[in-house]
Design a protein around this motif. Sequence first.
Motif, mmCIF file in Angstrom:
data_model
loop_
_atom_site.group_PDB
_atom_site.id
_atom_site.type_symbol
_atom_site.label_atom_id
_atom_site.label_comp_id
_atom_site.label_asym_id
_atom_site.label_seq_id
_atom_site.Cartn_x
_atom_site.Cartn_y
_atom_site.Cartn_z
ATOM 1 N N HIS A 129 0.824 -1.201 0.000
ATOM 2 C CA HIS A 129 0.000 0.000 0.000
ATOM 3 C C HIS A 129 0.864 1.259 0.000
ATOM 4 C CE1 HIS A 129 -3.485 2.476 0.551
ATOM 5 N NE2 HIS A 129 -3.040 2.947 1.700
ATOM 6 N N THR A 267 -4.172 5.124 6.612
ATOM 7 C CA THR A 267 -4.733 3.849 6.148
ATOM 8 C C THR A 267 -3.766 2.701 6.381
ATOM 9 O OG1 THR A 267 -3.974 4.399 3.910
ATOM 10 C CG2 THR A 267 -6.268 4.881 4.450
ATOM 11 N N LEU A 271 -4.500 -0.821 8.271
ATOM 12 C CA LEU A 271 -4.170 -2.139 7.716
ATOM 13 C C LEU A 271 -3.298 -2.938 8.683
ATOM 14 C CD1 LEU A 271 -3.367 -1.212 3.998
ATOM 15 C CD2 LEU A 271 -5.348 -2.491 4.806
ATOM 16 N N PRO A 277 -8.536 -4.534 3.475
ATOM 17 C CA PRO A 277 -8.582 -3.547 2.388
ATOM 18 C C PRO A 277 -9.984 -3.317 1.844
ATOM 19 C CG PRO A 277 -6.689 -4.993 2.085
ATOM 20 C CD PRO A 277 -7.476 -5.552 3.241
ATOM 21 N N MET A 322 -5.754 1.705 -2.693
ATOM 22 C CA MET A 322 -6.261 0.554 -1.953
ATOM 23 C C MET A 322 -6.813 -0.512 -2.890
ATOM 24 S SD MET A 322 -6.310 -0.460 1.194
ATOM 25 C CE MET A 322 -6.185 1.036 2.167
ATOM 26 N N THR A 325 -3.891 -2.616 -3.663
ATOM 27 C CA THR A 325 -3.547 -3.382 -2.468
ATOM 28 C C THR A 325 -4.500 -4.559 -2.293
ATOM 29 O OG1 THR A 325 -2.723 -1.371 -1.411
ATOM 30 C CG2 THR A 325 -3.205 -3.234 0.031
ATOM 31 N N ALA A 326 -5.778 -4.329 -2.518
ATOM 32 C CA ALA A 326 -6.776 -5.390 -2.343
ATOM 33 C C ALA A 326 -6.588 -6.503 -3.364
ATOM 34 C CB ALA A 326 -8.180 -4.795 -2.455
#
Length: 407
Positions: A129, A267, A271, A277, A322, A325-326
């Motif tokens: 991230h 954020t 996490l 996420p 994000m 990241t997800a």
Amino acid sequence: MSRRAFTAWLSADHMAGNLGQYMILPLLGVFLTAQVGGTWIVGVGLFLYSASAGVSALLVNRWLPRFTIVGVMTGSTVLSALGFGLMPYSRSGAVQVLLIVLAGFGGSVHFLLSRVLVAEVVPDAVGRHKVYSALQIAVNTAAALGPFLAGLLYSTADPRLLLSSVAGCYLLAGLSLRFGIPKGLKPTATSSRWPVSRAVLRLVRADPWIRRTVAICLLGAFVYGQLYSAFALFVARDIDSALVRAALLGAPALAIVFLQSAVTAATGGLLAKGRHPFTMLVYGAVLFSASMVVLGVGLPVVAGAAVAVALFSGAEMLFTPMVSTAFAGLPVKSTLEAFNLRQISWTAGEAIGSLAGGTVFLALDRAGLAHGYWLGVALGTGALCYLLGRRLPQPGTTIGVTQESAA
């Protein structure tokens, strides 16, 4: 390999490549009109660039794992440099279309593999991230600077200075990949010849986390697509000052340059504490929805637009990095295949959003119902966020599905 050097050089690559892109995009329609003449070339050219830059990498999906990531990314910058750099030397519409597609294809491959590279090199969600957020800052720095540089460099009589500068930016992007980046990594092969295999599609249907991650990506991209379609049309119609219009449309990029690091720190802390996420994506989509509400409640035009842009900018800073990241954390064996799924989801959502913003909004606006469009988008987005976010099981506790078991 130093994580800091990796992030810095990959950010330099994104800064240079996107500087080239955002130098030409604001003037691409103007250039095509002057170079070729006629009206058809503008619409066709802009559509084909968007389409090729979005999803054309999927056409070569089966061959990408044969080569190193850095090698293909470097080659793709050369393709974009050739596509844009050769455009001033032809007045044929067909040739311009081919060069536009070539340039878009290079960008599509490059930025798909850059996300894959981060997922392969950085093992944890928090670290990924941070890198994706650093790339977001680089891209938006380029987006803020590009139009101003384009204005200084472009001449209708001789566009070669602008287009050669654009080509040079892409070549600098490729050169920056020679430093601080692992050279031997190859993307993990997808499980079939298709960009997304049937096994992964079955996994999407079976696993609620994956299914809802794809859905929230589509939803957020749909609302994101309103910025340069419905919102741009609204600003052009209702705000007379060119400076105010430019400030409103450029504000999200500038906000990201100055504030993304702070949002990423916040954020990233969530996490690290175990927040998923997907949950952060829902928050981002809700912020997008709030920006639409502001446009629909009848505030004074400039004040309403400014508040809406502020909310939209916050949503973009939360949502966009994000998403990567997800998808990087999905239980899919091939990171390339996971990001193919991301590419399809995001492109479909943004394209549908742009289409709605350029058609439905205009139709309602002409009928005097523009506020209804904003409130409809807000209500639909908010309702879907609620449905997607409720009663979600903990990851891995109820659906113990992997790609192998779905196959």
